[in-house]
Design an enzyme around this catalytic site. Sequence first.
Site, PDB file in Angstrom:
ATOM      1  N   LYS A  54      -3.843   0.829 -14.532  1.00 50.32           N
ATOM      2  CA  LYS A  54      -3.701   0.147 -13.471  1.00 50.32           C
ATOM      3  C   LYS A  54      -4.088  -1.342 -13.470  1.00 50.32           C
ATOM      4  O   LYS A  54      -3.470  -2.274 -13.340  1.00 50.32           O
ATOM      5  CB  LYS A  54      -3.807   0.641 -12.142  1.00 50.32           C
ATOM      6  CG  LYS A  54      -3.119   2.102 -11.947  1.00 50.32           C
ATOM      7  CD  LYS A  54      -3.612   2.786 -10.793  1.00 50.32           C
ATOM      8  CE  LYS A  54      -2.578   4.182 -10.337  1.00 50.32           C
ATOM      9  NZ  LYS A  54      -3.002   5.091  -9.299  1.00 50.32           N
ATOM     10  N   GLN A  98      -8.315   5.958  -5.457  1.00 55.31           N
ATOM     11  CA  GLN A  98      -7.706   6.816  -6.501  1.00 55.31           C
ATOM     12  C   GLN A  98      -8.034   8.255  -6.238  1.00 55.31           C
ATOM     13  O   GLN A  98      -8.950   8.614  -5.705  1.00 55.31           O
ATOM     14  CB  GLN A  98      -8.272   6.614  -8.067  1.00 55.31           C
ATOM     15  CG  GLN A  98      -7.805   7.437  -9.136  1.00 55.31           C
ATOM     16  CD  GLN A  98      -6.216   7.227  -9.477  1.00 55.31           C
ATOM     17  OE1 GLN A  98      -5.593   6.103  -9.105  1.00 55.31           O
ATOM     18  NE2 GLN A  98      -5.417   8.280  -9.871  1.00 55.31           N
ATOM     19  N   ASP A 121      -0.629   1.637  -1.752  1.00 54.39           N
ATOM     20  CA  ASP A 121      -0.135   3.197  -2.246  1.00 54.39           C
ATOM     21  C   ASP A 121       0.704   3.873  -1.219  1.00 54.39           C
ATOM     22  O   ASP A 121       1.239   4.943  -1.416  1.00 54.39           O
ATOM     23  CB  ASP A 121      -1.463   4.042  -2.380  1.00 54.39           C
ATOM     24  CG  ASP A 121      -1.661   4.428  -3.918  1.00 54.39           C
ATOM     25  OD1 ASP A 121      -0.769   4.466  -4.574  1.00 54.39           O
ATOM     26  OD2 ASP A 121      -2.843   4.679  -4.146  1.00 54.39           O
TER      27      ASP A 121
HETATM   28  N1  GUN Z   1      -3.609  10.290  -7.906  1.00 60.21           N
HETATM   29  C1  GUN Z   1      -2.587  10.795  -8.569  1.00 60.21           C
HETATM   30  N2  GUN Z   1      -1.401   9.808  -8.391  1.00 60.21           N
HETATM   31  C2  GUN Z   1      -1.848   8.858  -7.492  1.00 60.21           C
HETATM   32  C3  GUN Z   1      -1.376   7.712  -7.033  1.00 60.21           C
HETATM   33  O1  GUN Z   1      -0.295   7.566  -7.022  1.00 60.21           O
HETATM   34  N3  GUN Z   1      -2.156   7.071  -6.210  1.00 60.21           N
HETATM   35  C4  GUN Z   1      -3.548   7.252  -5.951  1.00 60.21           C
HETATM   36  N4  GUN Z   1      -4.262   6.580  -5.246  1.00 60.21           N
HETATM   37  N5  GUN Z   1      -4.051   8.404  -6.526  1.00 60.21           N
HETATM   38  C5  GUN Z   1      -3.237   9.222  -7.438  1.00 60.21           C
END
Ligand code: GUN
Length: 300
Positions: A54, A98, A121
């Site tokens: 990311k 995350q 998100d």
């Molecule tokens: N963990 C697995 N997929 C995601 C996601 O799309 N966003 C976040 N913040 N954590 C994750």
Amino acid sequence: MPASIIDGQAVAAAMREQYRLRSAALFEQTGTTPGLAVIMAGDDPASRIYVSKKIQACASVGIASRKFLFPADVTQAELIRQIEDLSADPGIHGILVQLPLPKHLDIKAVLGAIDRDKDVDGFHLYNVGGLVIGETVFPPCTPYGVMHLLDHVGVEIAGRNAVVVGASNIVGKPMALMLMQREATVSVCHARTRDLAQFTILADILIVAAGCPNLIVGPMVKSGAVVIDVGINRLPGGKLVGDCDFDSVAKRASLISPVPGGVGPMTVTMLLVNTIAAAERAAARRTAAPSLRSADLPAV
Ligand code: GUN
């Protein structure tokens, strides 16, 4: 005839180029550089890889990213204080925590501390509620990416049978809501579903997000179905696979997304899209604010 492959890498690359230009235009017009804060608590190896992907992707579209790493024993108060600081920081337009979080942390309290205008998100209850009534501001990245893939390859959604396998808050549930919003007839299957195949065989559009290699095999798939594999599983030998037995499913489907190279690149891309959209909205609010303050609000 074997299925055509949906190339998520190519779709993601085209979208990133489009959003790189959009972010450059935003800077030119308003002096705003989109800013994303990525917060991680603990040392989950998969999360570490996702976070670094990311962060790397941000630079490619002109987003300034900042990473905040906390030890697994971080207190909830400490984490929330950091989120509140970032929520108040005008240089940060998106905040991502995350997941998964260490078990002692209250996920609802942590996600609820994110300013809803920076919730790129889409996990804050405000955005989740918006999704239910079809008015979400920030759609959650993975299902948002799946919808883009379906639209890109021209899949008709209204009136089709869509089956979502997996009912997580991150993928399965928002995925089902997005498909309902587009007028598909949606079934959601999960770990307690009895006889999964009786549902999957009816799917014109089959979305699999269960985290279970080889869960879906060819005979479970309707001939000509569109299959989107959201699973990412690392086999003991190190190979990355989805939730579908690719070869047997590809013999039945008309279109299939591979793993890797299908949904994965789209998830990261939609995070960039949401962050640039958040920065655009913040810039628009800044220019709208003076007239609101002077004319539209009563004097104090
Ligand atoms: N963990 C697995 N997929 C995601 C996601 O799309 N966003 C976040 N913040 N954590 C994750």
